[in-house]
Design a protein around this motif. Structure first.
Motif, short mmCIF file in Angstrom:
data_model
loop_
_atom_site.label_atom_id
_atom_site.label_comp_id
_atom_site.label_asym_id
_atom_site.label_seq_id
_atom_site.Cartn_x
_atom_site.Cartn_y
_atom_site.Cartn_z
N VAL A 61 45.12 -79.24 -56.06
CA VAL A 61 45.60 -80.10 -57.15
C VAL A 61 44.69 -81.32 -57.22
N GLY A 72 51.36 -81.11 -59.97
CA GLY A 72 50.09 -80.93 -60.68
C GLY A 72 50.27 -81.10 -62.18
N TYR A 85 47.61 -75.64 -61.80
CA TYR A 85 47.21 -75.41 -60.41
C TYR A 85 47.97 -74.28 -59.74
#
Length: 97
Positions: A61, A72, A85
């Motif tokens: 992330v 994220g 992510y």
């Protein structure tokens, strides 16, 4: 209200898992919720779902956002918000336009 949090220990990853507000007051509830969200334990700490699911297109992330599993960044699609992510999908609420 004070809530527990877990960070990813992979170098360069900014992922955070924050305890959901509706968890019971049981000692293991937070870890069970984190494991259910895709987090894992390694010999040196914890890994977020994006780092645990080492698949093509997945990486640590790098940007924070609204994902409830890794914090994220997400993008909106007609069916919901998707994490860039970890790939988690959050359906839109009825008020979303």
């Amino acid at each position: 209200m004070i809530r527990d949090a877990m960070t990813c220990d992979r170098r360069g990853c900014l992922a955070v898992y924050v305890e959901p507000a509706d968890l019971p007051d049981d000692a293991d509830a937070f870890e069970r919720a984190a494991w259910a969200a895709g987090w894992s334990r390694t010999g040196t700490g914890h890994r977020c779902p994006a780092c645990t699911q080492a698949r093509p297109g997945r990486h640590p992330v790098y940007e924070r956002g609204e994902c409830p599993r890794c914090m994220g960044r997400t993008y909106d699609a007609p069916t919901g918000a998707y994490c860039l992510y970890c790939g988690h999908a959050t359906p839109h609420s009825d008020e979303w336009d």
